[in-house]
Scaffold this motif. Structure first.
Motif, PDB file in Angstrom:
ATOM      1  N   ALA A  79       0.683  -1.057   0.089  1.00  0.00           N
ATOM      2  CA  ALA A  79       0.001   0.069   0.215  1.00  0.00           C
ATOM      3  C   ALA A  79       0.888   1.161   0.022  1.00  0.00           C
ATOM      4  N   GLY A  80       0.569   2.234  -0.731  1.00  0.00           N
ATOM      5  CA  GLY A  80       1.238   3.411  -0.773  1.00  0.00           C
ATOM      6  C   GLY A  80       0.580   4.571  -1.459  1.00  0.00           C
ATOM      7  N   ASP A  81       1.598   5.786  -1.369  1.00  0.00           N
ATOM      8  CA  ASP A  81       1.179   6.972  -2.023  1.00  0.00           C
ATOM      9  C   ASP A  81       2.374   7.674  -2.488  1.00  0.00           C
ATOM     10  N   ASN A  82       2.312   8.910  -2.642  1.00  0.00           N
ATOM     11  CA  ASN A  82       3.407   9.707  -3.253  1.00  0.00           C
ATOM     12  C   ASN A  82       4.761   9.965  -2.238  1.00  0.00           C
ATOM     13  N   LEU A 128      12.943  12.497  -1.518  1.00  0.00           N
ATOM     14  CA  LEU A 128      13.143  13.759  -2.322  1.00  0.00           C
ATOM     15  C   LEU A 128      12.429  14.707  -2.026  1.00  0.00           C
ATOM     16  N   ALA A 129      12.729  15.912  -2.105  1.00  0.00           N
ATOM     17  CA  ALA A 129      11.740  17.122  -1.843  1.00  0.00           C
ATOM     18  C   ALA A 129      11.009  17.312  -3.162  1.00  0.00           C
ATOM     19  N   HIS A 154      14.392  10.071 -11.901  1.00  0.00           N
ATOM     20  CA  HIS A 154      13.410   9.576 -10.848  1.00  0.00           C
ATOM     21  C   HIS A 154      12.864  10.717 -10.033  1.00  0.00           C
ATOM     22  N   ASP A 155      11.501  10.848  -9.735  1.00  0.00           N
ATOM     23  CA  ASP A 155      10.887  11.649  -9.129  1.00  0.00           C
ATOM     24  C   ASP A 155      10.543  11.319  -7.690  1.00  0.00           C
ATOM     25  N   LYS A 156      10.805  10.109  -7.614  1.00  0.00           N
ATOM     26  CA  LYS A 156      10.599   9.515  -6.084  1.00  0.00           C
ATOM     27  C   LYS A 156      11.703   8.372  -5.889  1.00  0.00           C
ATOM     28  N   VAL A 216      -1.685   1.726  -6.536  1.00  0.00           N
ATOM     29  CA  VAL A 216      -1.460   2.978  -7.457  1.00  0.00           C
ATOM     30  C   VAL A 216      -0.891   3.987  -6.645  1.00  0.00           C
ATOM     31  N   LEU A 217      -0.019   4.453  -7.206  1.00  0.00           N
ATOM     32  CA  LEU A 217       0.890   5.699  -6.647  1.00  0.00           C
ATOM     33  C   LEU A 217       0.706   6.939  -7.527  1.00  0.00           C
ATOM     34  N   ALA A 218      -0.195   7.612  -6.925  1.00  0.00           N
ATOM     35  CA  ALA A 218      -0.750   8.781  -7.312  1.00  0.00           C
ATOM     36  C   ALA A 218      -0.127   9.961  -7.450  1.00  0.00           C
ATOM     37  N   GLY A 219       0.218  10.673  -8.406  1.00  0.00           N
ATOM     38  CA  GLY A 219       1.002  11.862  -8.618  1.00  0.00           C
ATOM     39  C   GLY A 219       2.667  11.370  -8.506  1.00  0.00           C
TER      40      GLY A 219
END
Length: 374
Positions: free
Chosen positions: A91-94, A112-113, A122-124, A350-353
């Protein structure tokens, strides 16, 4: 409907680990070989992820991997994998991912900020920051409460749990038909639906109260239970998994028949809406789409289910992969298929954003010198 022609394999962008300012002092650790796997996917999958500003995470306990897919450079599908033994519920998010493994529940934090990238792509970057040891309790699905605390299905002991600071787990609920907590996997409690940030529904293969009793009830013993009232919301299912509350309906995978459907609250019947060519575990929703993971059936253990007959009827082989269903049309909009060493997947989120994520495995070479501080 999207073009179902498989994209070329060389259009998969394999993610590289974040670079480090310090060289590794030890030689690279060799991970166990997961075997050769061919990856094919619908031509529009990367574009679909980019257009919806999402990435997907899915797991395979068979290979011990957490897989992340997103949209990379030049419209390529970005694929990353990290080793986590017996990777199960995810389970996860951004900003955070929780993962159940063979003996631990893992919390990963994005370090990452906003606006930062790793390796310019990579943004995350999800880094394991807490790994709480539970022992082998066969963790299945998990959820995050609105207060931030995690809950998870403890299949071996037939109960719903939360982490405990001192002990392996803290049981918070068990089905009424389970007479005691014992390491016997009596009913194969497996799926968890969260509603408004609280655990609400669970799935079990049957109501057995004896050791390993569920294996004799695989065809039609499955139940969905309301954990607040202990009411049986549906019964007569075949190996149900992954109950989910979405758009005002209680959805579930009737895995033994390969069907996605919802529970009619009036007569508590299962209303199938789509057949998938595989044993289903793992379900997520985004907009008008349902996303599920498919596995090839384990023969001997799972022989004789309705899924076998439906595959023969449709002259189809079972899949291992991910399919994205358009709920309005009933068509498969996009898909990813794995052929070779990987035959079983488990959960999906789903990792939104999130556009192009990466995670560092706890035993990877890169994590030794990837240091961040506040």
């Amino acid at each position: 409907m999207a073009d179902k022609k498989a994209a070329k394999k060389d259009s998969v962008e394999k993610a590289a680990p974040p670079t480090s300012d310090q060289p590794a002092e030890m030689p690279p650790a060799k991970e166990p070989d997961a075997g050769k796997t061919d990856i094919n996917f619908s031509a529009g999958l990367a574009g679909f992820l980019a257009a919806n500003n999402i990435s997907l995470g899915f797991t395979s306990y068979q290979t011990g991997r957490l897989y992340l897919i997103g949209s990379g450079e030049d419209d390529k599908l970005a694929l990353h994998e990290a080793q986590y033994p017996q990777a199960m519920g995810v389970a996860g998010d951004n900003e955070r991912i929780y993962l159940g493994t063979l003996t631990q529940v893992v919390r990963m934090e994005n370090v990452l900020a906003p606006g930062q990238t790793a390796n310019d792509v990579h943004d995350k970057v999800y880094v394991p920051r807490n790994m709480q040891t539970t022992g082998n309790i066969d963790i299945h699905e998990l959820g995050i409460r609105k207060n931030g605390r995690m809950v998870y299905i403890n299949t071996r002991y037939s109960c719903l749990c939360e982490p405990d600071i001192k002990h392996s787990f803290k049981p918070i609920w068990k089905p009424e038909f389970i007479s005691k907590l014992a390491p016997e996997d009596r009913c194969h409690l497996n799926g968890l639906a969260m509603v408004d940030g609280e655990p609400k529904y669970v799935s079990a293969v049957c109501r057995s109260d004896v050791v390993d009793g569920w294996r004799d009830r695989r065809h039609d013993g499955g139940v969905i239970i309301d954990i607040d009232s202990n009411e049986i919301m549906a019964e007569g299912l075949s190996m149900p998994h992954s109950p989910r509350w979405f758009d005002g309906k209680l959805w579930v995978l009737n895995s033994g028949s390969g069907e996605l459907g919802w529970i009619d609250p009036g007569d508590k019947s299962f209303q199938p809406i789509a057949f998938f060519p595989g044993f289903l575990r793992g379900l997520a929703f985004h907009g008008n789409y349902a996303i599920t993971t498919l596995s090839k059936p384990r023969h001997q253990r799972f022989d004789g289910l309705a899924l076998d007959d439906k595959l023969k009827e449709k002259d189809a082989d079972a899949w291992c992969g991910v399919q994205i269903l358009n709920l309005q049309s009933g068509d498969v909009a996009h898909w990813l298929r794995l052929d070779g060493a990987i035959t079983e997947l488990f959960d999906v989120c789903v990792l939104a954003g999130v556009r192009n994520p990466i995670t560092l495995g706890p035993n990877s070479v890169e994590i030794r010198d990837f240091i961040t501080f506040n």
